[in-house]
Write a protein that holds these residues in place. Structure first.
Motif, PDB file in Angstrom:
ATOM      1  N   LEU A  26      -2.537  12.110  -4.218  1.00 32.23           N
ATOM      2  CA  LEU A  26      -2.367  11.088  -3.196  1.00 32.23           C
ATOM      3  C   LEU A  26      -0.912  10.989  -2.745  1.00 32.23           C
ATOM      4  O   LEU A  26      -0.640  10.716  -1.565  1.00 32.23           O
ATOM      5  N   HIS A  27       0.017  11.235  -3.648  1.00 33.40           N
ATOM      6  CA  HIS A  27       1.434  11.157  -3.285  1.00 33.40           C
ATOM      7  C   HIS A  27       1.879  12.317  -2.393  1.00 33.40           C
ATOM      8  O   HIS A  27       2.953  12.247  -1.789  1.00 33.40           O
ATOM      9  N   ARG A  28       1.077  13.367  -2.299  1.00 31.56           N
ATOM     10  CA  ARG A  28       1.442  14.504  -1.444  1.00 31.56           C
ATOM     11  C   ARG A  28       0.938  14.350  -0.014  1.00 31.56           C
ATOM     12  O   ARG A  28       1.303  15.129   0.865  1.00 31.56           O
ATOM     13  N   ILE A  29       0.091  13.374   0.237  1.00 35.96           N
ATOM     14  CA  ILE A  29      -0.506  13.199   1.556  1.00 35.96           C
ATOM     15  C   ILE A  29       0.509  12.588   2.526  1.00 35.96           C
ATOM     16  O   ILE A  29       1.156  11.584   2.205  1.00 35.96           O
ATOM     17  N   THR A  30       0.638  13.202   3.685  1.00 40.84           N
ATOM     18  CA  THR A  30       1.490  12.647   4.743  1.00 40.84           C
ATOM     19  C   THR A  30       0.664  12.207   5.949  1.00 40.84           C
ATOM     20  O   THR A  30       1.217  11.642   6.890  1.00 40.84           O
ATOM     21  N   ALA A  60       2.427   5.591  -2.838  1.00 39.60           N
ATOM     22  CA  ALA A  60       2.546   6.939  -2.293  1.00 39.60           C
ATOM     23  C   ALA A  60       3.163   6.935  -0.902  1.00 39.60           C
ATOM     24  O   ALA A  60       3.471   8.000  -0.356  1.00 39.60           O
ATOM     25  N   GLY A  61       3.311   5.754  -0.316  1.00 41.93           N
ATOM     26  CA  GLY A  61       3.904   5.655   1.013  1.00 41.93           C
ATOM     27  C   GLY A  61       2.970   6.053   2.137  1.00 41.93           C
ATOM     28  O   GLY A  61       3.430   6.391   3.234  1.00 41.93           O
ATOM     29  N   LEU A  62       1.656   5.999   1.897  1.00 43.17           N
ATOM     30  CA  LEU A  62       0.701   6.385   2.931  1.00 43.17           C
ATOM     31  C   LEU A  62       0.645   5.351   4.055  1.00 43.17           C
ATOM     32  O   LEU A  62       0.635   4.148   3.807  1.00 43.17           O
TER      33      LEU A  62
END
Length: 250
Positions: free
Chosen positions: A175-179, A206-208
């Motif tokens: 989830l943290h890799r999703i931009t 994650a900053g999504l």
């Protein structure tokens, strides 16, 4: 095959997608206007490709998208991988799940990611697809596959939507890799408010750029009109959320 959706002709094509493990059967729906359109990779639920998924892909394509729907379980055979009744009700479910669960359990993250690479290469190479970022969406386990795809291709996937899907199973690292901009529509029977709060804390950390919400009064599978889980109001809300997301991201 073509179908009218309002003033738009939406043809479909049966396709074969080369993968490291063979060929995945798939179909695509897209506007027949001679133009190029943003690509959307749509993963089906565990019941797989069937008339309701074809209709949903056509409906989305009618809004100006090239929609590719692969058979995730192609290693076990082409569509239909298992025989399904026209209506999947309570009586049919035990027999259907007895056939499905071994395939779902065999569909490891390694397989998911290999397939996602192949699907995206195929989708972005289509002459009907405009160059640039794409979207991925999915239902039930297909929502998890869409989430893994967005995590593995952050520079390529600009929009992610998942409905009645075990999104948290992707894990915090993924989830943290999703931009991508994201929308997660959960069934009321799938998540308690406390579990939703924990998931949303992970998504926030994650900053999504995301919305993540429970659709009130729904049970797992609420988008699928050929099941006893279907909720017409929730399906309408799903379309509103999905189209708004794609409009913002693509």
């Amino acid at each position: 095959m073509s179908r009218w959706l309002g003033s738009v002709i939406v043809p479909t094509q049966s396709l074969r997608i080369p993968t490291p493990d063979g060929q995945a059967d798939a179909f695509a729906a897209f506007p027949d206007d001679g133009e190029r359109h943003p690509g959307v990779l749509m993963y089906p639920d565990g019941f797989g490709i069937r008339p309701v998924l074809r209709e949903m892909a056509r409906q989305l394509a009618g809004h100006g998208y090239f929609v590719l729907v692969p058979n995730p379980f192609y290693r076990h055979g082409p569509t239909p991988v298992i025989d399904l009744p026209e209506y999947i009700g309570e009586e049919a479910r035990p027999g259907v799940f007895a056939q499905l669960m071994p395939m779902i359990e065999a569909h490891t993250t390694e397989r998911i990611l290999r397939d996602a690479d192949a699907y995206l290469r195929f989708l972005t190479a289509r002459p009907e697809v405009v160059p640039g970022p794409i979207a991925t969406t999915g239902y039930c386990i297909g929502g998890l596959l869409a989430t893994h795809t967005a995590a593995a291709h952050p520079g390529q996937v600009a929009a992610l939507a998942a409905f009645h899907a075990p999104v948290g199973a992707a894990g915090p690292d993924s989830l943290h890799r999703i931009t991508a901009k994201a929308h997660f529509g959960h069934a009321e029977t799938d998540l308690t408010p406390e579990a939703l709060g924990e998931l949303n804390q992970t998504l926030d950390a994650a900053g999504l750029d995301h919305t993540s919400e429970i659709y009130p009064g729904t049970v797992h599978g609420f988008t699928m009109s050929d099941t006893d889980s279907f909720d017409p109001a929730a399906l309408k809300r799903h379309w509103e959320s999905l189209l708004a997301l794609l409009g913002r991201a693509l």
